[in-house]
Design a protein around this motif. Structure first.
Motif, PDB file in Angstrom:
ATOM      1  N   ALA A 141       0.842  -1.203   0.000  1.00 53.34           N
ATOM      2  CA  ALA A 141       0.000   0.000   0.000  1.00 53.34           C
ATOM      3  C   ALA A 141       0.873   1.247   0.000  1.00 53.34           C
ATOM      4  CB  ALA A 141      -0.926  -0.016   1.218  1.00 53.34           C
ATOM      5  N   GLY A 142       0.214   2.398   0.193  1.00 48.97           N
ATOM      6  CA  GLY A 142       0.929   3.669   0.265  1.00 48.97           C
ATOM      7  C   GLY A 142       1.023   4.330  -1.093  1.00 48.97           C
ATOM      8  N   ASN A 143       2.138   4.952  -1.358  1.00 50.59           N
ATOM      9  CA  ASN A 143       2.342   5.716  -2.584  1.00 50.59           C
ATOM     10  C   ASN A 143       2.293   4.834  -3.831  1.00 50.59           C
ATOM     11  OD1 ASN A 143       2.840   8.431  -3.489  1.00 50.59           O
ATOM     12  ND2 ASN A 143       4.877   7.785  -4.122  1.00 50.59           N
ATOM     13  N   ILE A 144       2.399   3.530  -3.644  1.00 52.35           N
ATOM     14  CA  ILE A 144       2.422   2.590  -4.769  1.00 52.35           C
ATOM     15  C   ILE A 144       1.035   2.344  -5.344  1.00 52.35           C
ATOM     16  CG2 ILE A 144       2.137   0.446  -3.463  1.00 52.35           C
ATOM     17  CD1 ILE A 144       4.432  -0.726  -5.206  1.00 52.35           C
ATOM     18  N   GLY A 145      -0.030   2.742  -4.620  1.00 54.43           N
ATOM     19  CA  GLY A 145      -1.348   2.541  -5.203  1.00 54.43           C
ATOM     20  C   GLY A 145      -2.504   2.635  -4.230  1.00 54.43           C
ATOM     21  N   THR A 146      -2.578   1.722  -3.277  1.00 48.22           N
ATOM     22  CA  THR A 146      -3.695   1.685  -2.337  1.00 48.22           C
ATOM     23  C   THR A 146      -3.422   2.582  -1.143  1.00 48.22           C
ATOM     24  OG1 THR A 146      -4.144  -0.613  -2.957  1.00 48.22           O
ATOM     25  CG2 THR A 146      -5.157   0.188  -0.933  1.00 48.22           C
ATOM     26  N   PRO A 147      -4.256   3.585  -0.885  1.00 45.72           N
ATOM     27  CA  PRO A 147      -4.027   4.432   0.291  1.00 45.72           C
ATOM     28  C   PRO A 147      -4.078   3.612   1.583  1.00 45.72           C
ATOM     29  CG  PRO A 147      -5.644   5.430  -1.184  1.00 45.72           C
ATOM     30  CD  PRO A 147      -5.429   4.030  -1.677  1.00 45.72           C
ATOM     31  N   LEU A 148      -3.245   3.981   2.540  1.00 46.28           N
ATOM     32  CA  LEU A 148      -3.215   3.264   3.813  1.00 46.28           C
ATOM     33  C   LEU A 148      -4.566   3.304   4.516  1.00 46.28           C
ATOM     34  CD1 LEU A 148       0.292   4.242   5.228  1.00 46.28           C
ATOM     35  CD2 LEU A 148      -0.445   1.992   4.480  1.00 46.28           C
ATOM     36  N   CYS A 149      -5.303   4.388   4.348  1.00 48.10           N
ATOM     37  CA  CYS A 149      -6.608   4.492   5.004  1.00 48.10           C
ATOM     38  C   CYS A 149      -7.601   3.446   4.511  1.00 48.10           C
ATOM     39  CB  CYS A 149      -7.198   5.895   4.800  1.00 48.10           C
ATOM     40  SG  CYS A 149      -6.607   7.095   6.019  1.00 48.10           S
ATOM     41  N   GLU A 150      -7.381   2.916   3.308  1.00 50.11           N
ATOM     42  CA  GLU A 150      -8.288   1.909   2.783  1.00 50.11           C
ATOM     43  C   GLU A 150      -8.117   0.561   3.468  1.00 50.11           C
ATOM     44  OE1 GLU A 150      -8.520   1.317  -1.382  1.00 50.11           O
ATOM     45  OE2 GLU A 150      -9.093   3.391  -1.830  1.00 50.11           O
ATOM     46  N   ILE A 151      -6.924   0.304   3.997  1.00 48.92           N
ATOM     47  CA  ILE A 151      -6.662  -1.015   4.596  1.00 48.92           C
ATOM     48  C   ILE A 151      -6.382  -0.919   6.100  1.00 48.92           C
ATOM     49  CG2 ILE A 151      -5.942  -2.151   2.490  1.00 48.92           C
ATOM     50  CD1 ILE A 151      -3.305  -0.885   4.845  1.00 48.92           C
ATOM     51  N   ALA A 152      -6.444   0.277   6.650  1.00 45.16           N
ATOM     52  CA  ALA A 152      -6.068   0.479   8.051  1.00 45.16           C
ATOM     53  C   ALA A 152      -6.896  -0.363   9.009  1.00 45.16           C
ATOM     54  CB  ALA A 152      -6.186   1.956   8.418  1.00 45.16           C
ATOM     55  N   GLU A 153      -8.198  -0.459   8.768  1.00 44.49           N
ATOM     56  CA  GLU A 153      -9.073  -1.186   9.691  1.00 44.49           C
ATOM     57  C   GLU A 153      -9.064  -2.684   9.450  1.00 44.49           C
ATOM     58  OE1 GLU A 153     -12.891   1.326  10.578  1.00 44.49           O
ATOM     59  OE2 GLU A 153     -12.308   1.685   8.497  1.00 44.49           O
ATOM     60  N   SER A 154      -8.825  -3.117   8.217  1.00 46.55           N
ATOM     61  CA  SER A 154      -8.935  -4.543   7.893  1.00 46.55           C
ATOM     62  C   SER A 154      -7.641  -5.316   8.100  1.00 46.55           C
ATOM     63  CB  SER A 154      -9.388  -4.703   6.439  1.00 46.55           C
ATOM     64  OG  SER A 154      -8.465  -4.093   5.550  1.00 46.55           O
ATOM     65  N   ALA A 155      -6.496  -4.650   8.102  1.00 50.92           N
ATOM     66  CA  ALA A 155      -5.216  -5.350   8.266  1.00 50.92           C
ATOM     67  C   ALA A 155      -5.119  -5.990   9.646  1.00 50.92           C
ATOM     68  CB  ALA A 155      -4.059  -4.380   8.052  1.00 50.92           C
ATOM     69  N   GLU A 156      -4.734  -7.264   9.685  1.00 53.84           N
ATOM     70  CA  GLU A 156      -4.654  -8.011  10.939  1.00 53.84           C
ATOM     71  C   GLU A 156      -3.283  -7.879  11.579  1.00 53.84           C
ATOM     72  OE1 GLU A 156      -7.208  -9.390  12.245  1.00 53.84           O
ATOM     73  OE2 GLU A 156      -8.608  -9.277  10.559  1.00 53.84           O
ATOM     74  N   GLU A 157      -3.223  -8.171  12.874  1.00 61.93           N
ATOM     75  CA  GLU A 157      -1.970  -8.040  13.631  1.00 61.93           C
ATOM     76  C   GLU A 157      -0.881  -8.971  13.107  1.00 61.93           C
ATOM     77  OE1 GLU A 157      -2.549  -8.425  17.811  1.00 61.93           O
ATOM     78  OE2 GLU A 157      -4.208  -7.011  17.878  1.00 61.93           O
ATOM     79  N   ASN A 158      -1.285 -10.094  12.514  1.00 64.49           N
ATOM     80  CA  ASN A 158      -0.291 -11.057  12.041  1.00 64.49           C
ATOM     81  C   ASN A 158       0.113 -10.827  10.584  1.00 64.49           C
ATOM     82  OD1 ASN A 158      -2.709 -11.799  10.914  1.00 64.49           O
ATOM     83  ND2 ASN A 158      -2.479 -13.992  11.287  1.00 64.49           N
ATOM     84  N   GLN A 159      -0.308  -9.702  10.007  1.00 57.67           N
ATOM     85  CA  GLN A 159       0.091  -9.339   8.651  1.00 57.67           C
ATOM     86  C   GLN A 159       1.129  -8.228   8.688  1.00 57.67           C
ATOM     87  OE1 GLN A 159      -4.127  -8.687   7.174  1.00 57.67           O
ATOM     88  NE2 GLN A 159      -3.269  -9.768   5.407  1.00 57.67           N
ATOM     89  N   TRP A 160       1.796  -8.041   7.569  1.00 59.76           N
ATOM     90  CA  TRP A 160       2.699  -6.905   7.389  1.00 59.76           C
ATOM     91  C   TRP A 160       2.110  -5.970   6.338  1.00 59.76           C
ATOM     92  CZ3 TRP A 160       7.110  -5.533   9.943  1.00 59.76           C
ATOM     93  CH2 TRP A 160       7.745  -6.495  10.730  1.00 59.76           C
ATOM     94  N   ILE A 161       2.169  -4.690   6.601  1.00 61.79           N
ATOM     95  CA  ILE A 161       1.852  -3.692   5.578  1.00 61.79           C
ATOM     96  C   ILE A 161       3.167  -3.195   5.000  1.00 61.79           C
ATOM     97  CG2 ILE A 161       0.905  -1.405   5.141  1.00 61.79           C
ATOM     98  CD1 ILE A 161      -1.131  -1.970   7.369  1.00 61.79           C
ATOM     99  N   VAL A 162       3.322  -3.333   3.696  1.00 60.82           N
ATOM    100  CA  VAL A 162       4.524  -2.874   3.005  1.00 60.82           C
ATOM    101  C   VAL A 162       4.153  -1.584   2.287  1.00 60.82           C
ATOM    102  CG1 VAL A 162       6.357  -3.477   1.389  1.00 60.82           C
ATOM    103  CG2 VAL A 162       5.194  -5.281   2.681  1.00 60.82           C
ATOM    104  N   ALA A 163       4.658  -0.460   2.764  1.00 58.41           N
ATOM    105  CA  ALA A 163       4.194   0.847   2.295  1.00 58.41           C
ATOM    106  C   ALA A 163       5.318   1.644   1.644  1.00 58.41           C
ATOM    107  CB  ALA A 163       3.610   1.652   3.459  1.00 58.41           C
ATOM    108  N   GLU A 164       5.098   2.018   0.377  1.00 60.60           N
ATOM    109  CA  GLU A 164       5.975   3.003  -0.256  1.00 60.60           C
ATOM    110  C   GLU A 164       5.550   4.383   0.217  1.00 60.60           C
ATOM    111  OE1 GLU A 164       6.526   5.119  -4.569  1.00 60.60           O
ATOM    112  OE2 GLU A 164       6.167   2.956  -4.583  1.00 60.60           O
ATOM    113  N   LEU A 165       6.513   5.188   0.662  1.00 61.82           N
ATOM    114  CA  LEU A 165       6.207   6.486   1.259  1.00 61.82           C
ATOM    115  C   LEU A 165       7.065   7.580   0.628  1.00 61.82           C
ATOM    116  CD1 LEU A 165       6.136   5.266   4.961  1.00 61.82           C
ATOM    117  CD2 LEU A 165       4.150   5.806   3.546  1.00 61.82           C
ATOM    118  N   SER A 166       6.430   8.658   0.233  1.00 67.02           N
ATOM    119  CA  SER A 166       7.149   9.794  -0.345  1.00 67.02           C
ATOM    120  C   SER A 166       7.520  10.799   0.744  1.00 67.02           C
ATOM    121  CB  SER A 166       6.270  10.491  -1.390  1.00 67.02           C
ATOM    122  OG  SER A 166       5.178  11.142  -0.759  1.00 67.02           O
TER     123      SER A 166
END
Length: 454
Positions: A141-166
Motif C-alpha cells: 500500500a501507500g504511494n504505490i497505489g492503495t491508500p493506507l486508510c483503505e486497509i487500516a481497519e482490515s489489516a490483521e496483527e499477524n500481517q505486514w503492511i509494506v508501504a511506499e512512502l514519499s
C-alpha cells in the motif's frame, strides 16, 4: 479516532488518498468537508462522497474554509504548505497531517515503510513479492497505489503492511511509527516543494522519528553523507551495501549476497542470479533482501523472486525490439541521478530521449555519462534546450529537439542502428506536458508499438 466524533475536519485534495481519508473520518463521526481547487468535472470521487453525506467544495479554496472550529486538516501530499488554507490552519494552531498519519492511528498490523529519492516502487514491489512467496500475507500500500486508510481497519496483527512512502507523505506525519523503516538513498529532488535539501532530508527522516529499539532502521551504507544527516536513529540500525562489508545488514562479498548480523552470517544468493539489470537494481535488491529478512522471510523465497522478477512498468521496462534495436521505457527516471543509473546499465550505444518539467536543474552532472554512453540525444519539453547544451558539451553530434514524445520516438529510430538501445529516461518530472510519469511512459510505448507496426 473517537476524538473526532462530531468534530469538524477539512480534507484538502481529492484523488485516491483524499477520498479514502474522508470516508474513514466520516465513518468515525467527524463532520468532513472536502475541498479541491479543480473544477467539479475534473475532480474524482465527488459523487461518491456526496452520496455518503460528505460536503465537497470544488473550484477553489473559500476564504472561510479554515476557522478556529476546525479540529484537523488532512492535506493531499502534493499540496504545498504555502497554500492559503494550510497557512491559515498553521496560524490557528490546527494540526495539518497527511493520510498516512491518520491511517497510523488505526493500524494494528506492523508497517514496513520504504522511502528514498529513487527505487521506492521497485523495492516495495520486491518486498511484497518475497513476503507473499514466504507465506507472510503482506498488504502492499501507500504511494504505490492503495491508500493506507483503505486497509487500516482490515489489516490483521499477524500481517505486514509494506508501504511506499514519499517525502510529501512523511512530512505530514507526527506519530507514525513503522516497525521497519528503510531509507534507500537521497538525491536532490522535489526542491520546488521542499525548497532546501535540509528540508527534504528532514522530511525523509520522519520515517525514523518515532521508532524505538524494538524497531529496525535500514540505511544506505554507500551514502555516508546521507547516513550522517539522519543518524543516530532510535531504531536498531542495519545497512545495505554493494561496495563494502557492513557491521549489520546485507552486502556483496566475492560475488555473493550475504546477510550479516554480528557474528552470524548467511549467504542468500549469488549476485549473478539477479534478474534485474544495473547497479541501481542491485541496491534495490539488497534493500529488499534486508527488509524481508528482518520481517521473517526465508532465503529460498528471496531467491525465487529475485531470479524471476523482470521489473515494474515505467522503470527500465523493455518494450520491444525493432530491427535489432531495443526500446526501453524508463519514464520513472524523474531526476538526473535516476537517469544516470539507467544510462550506465547498458554497454550498447544509446539513443537517449529526455526532457520534461524545468525545476531549475542545470544537468551538468549528466555530461560525463552522456559522453561515455550516449551516441545521440533527442530532447523535448521545458528542459529541451538545456539538455541539448549538455549534449553539445559531451561531444554528442547527433541531437535534436522534438515537440512531442511521439516525434522523439520517430527521430530516435532514425538515429538508431542495429545493436543500439533507444532509452526514454527523462531526468525530469512529467508535469509540463503530462499528468504523470505513467501517462508519459504509456505514450512512449504506444509510439514504439506504432513504429513496429509501420
Amino acid at each position: 479516532m473517537e476524538t473526532f466524533l462530531n468534530r469538524q475536519v477539512v480534507v484538502l485534495g481529492l484523488a485516491k488518498s483524499g477520498v479514502a481519508v474522508a470516508k474513514l473520518l466520516h465513518r468515525f463521526g467527524a463532520h468532513v468537508t472536502v475541498n479541491d481547487k479543480k473544477p467539479r468535472e475534473q475532480a474524482t470521487g465527488v459523487e461518491e462522497l456526496e452520496a455518503l453525506g460528505i460536503r465537497v467544495i470544488t473550484g477553489g479554496h473559500p476564504d472561510d474554509l479554515i476557522h478556529d472550529g476546525i479540529a484537523l486538516v488532512v492535506k493531499n501530499p502534493g499540496i504545498p504548505y504555502e497554500t492559503p488554507p494550510i497557512q491559515q490552519a498553521q496560524r490557528l494552531g490546527i494540526p495539518v497531517v497527511t493520510e498516512v498519519e491518520v491511517a497510523s492511528w488505526l493500524l494494528r498490523a506492523p508497517v514496513i515503510g520504504i522511502t528514498g529519492s529513487n527505487g521506492k516502487t521497485t523495492t516495495t514491489t520486491l518486498v511484497g513479492l518475497i513476503m507473499q512467496e514466504a507465506g507472510l500475507a503482506p498488504i502492499v500500500a501507500g504511494n504505490i497505489g492503495t491508500p493506507l486508510c483503505e486497509i487500516a481497519e482490515s489489516a490483521e496483527e499477524n500481517q505486514w503492511i509494506v508501504a511506499e512512502l514519499s517525502s510529501f507523505q512523511l512530512m505530514g506525519t507526527k506519530t507514525f511509527r513503522p516497525r521497519i523503516g528503510a531509507l534507500l538513498n537521497i538525491y536532490p529532488a522535489h526542491l520546488d516543494y521542499h525548497h532546501t535539501m535540509d528540508e527534504y532530508v528532514s522530511a525523509k527522516a520522519r520515517l525514523f522519528a518515532n521508532q524505538t529499539q524494538d524497531d529496525y532502521a535500514i540505511l544506505p551504507f554507500d551514502q555516508p553523507t546521507t547516513r550522517e544527516k539522519v543518524e543516530p536513529v532510535n531504531g536498531r540500525a542495519y545497512y545495505f551495501s554493494r561496495t563494502s562489508d557492513v557491521p549489520r545488514g546485507v552486502c556483496v562479498r566475492e560475488g555473493k549476497i550475504v546477510f550479516v548480523d554480528g557474528e552470524r552470517e548467511e549467504i542468500v544468493m549469488e549476485r549473478s542470479e539477479l534478474s534485474l539489470p544495473g547497479e541501481h537494481n542491485l541496491e534495490n535488491a539488497l534493500a529488499a533482501i534486508l527488509i524481508s529478512k528482518l520481517a521473517g522471510a526465508d532465503a529460498a523465497s528471496m531467491r525465487k523472486v529475485l531470479t524471476t522478477f523482470h521489473g515494474v512498468e515505467h522503470r527500465l521496462e523493455r518494450v520491444v525490439d525493432i530491427g535489432g534495436v531495443r526500446y526501453y521505457n524508463d519514464s520513472k527516471a524523474t531526476n538526473p541521478q535516476a537517469a544516470t543509473k539507467s544510462i550506465e546499465t547498458f554497454s550498447e550505444p544509446i539513443v537517449l530521449i529526455a526532457g520534461g518539467l524545468d525545476r531549475g536543474i542545470d544537468f551538468k552532472e549528466l555530461v560525463p555519462v552522456l559522453g561515455r554512453n550516449v551516441k545521440a540525444l533527442v530532447a523535448y519539453g521545458q528542459t529541451a534546450s538545456i539538455l541539448l547544451e549538455r549534449a553539445e558539451e559531451a561531444g554528442i553530434s547527433l541531437k535534436a529537439h522534438a515537440d512531442t514524445v511521439e516525434k522523439a520516438v520517430e527521430i530516435a529510430a532514425q538515429y538508431a542502428s542495429p545493436g543500439d538501445v533507444v532509452l526514454l529516461s527523462p531526468a525530469c518530472a512529467s508535469w509540463d506536458m503530462f499528468p504523470s510519469f505513467e501517462v508519459r511512459g504509456s505514450i512512449f510505448k504506444d509510439a514504439v508499438h506504432r513504429l513496429k507496426q509501420a
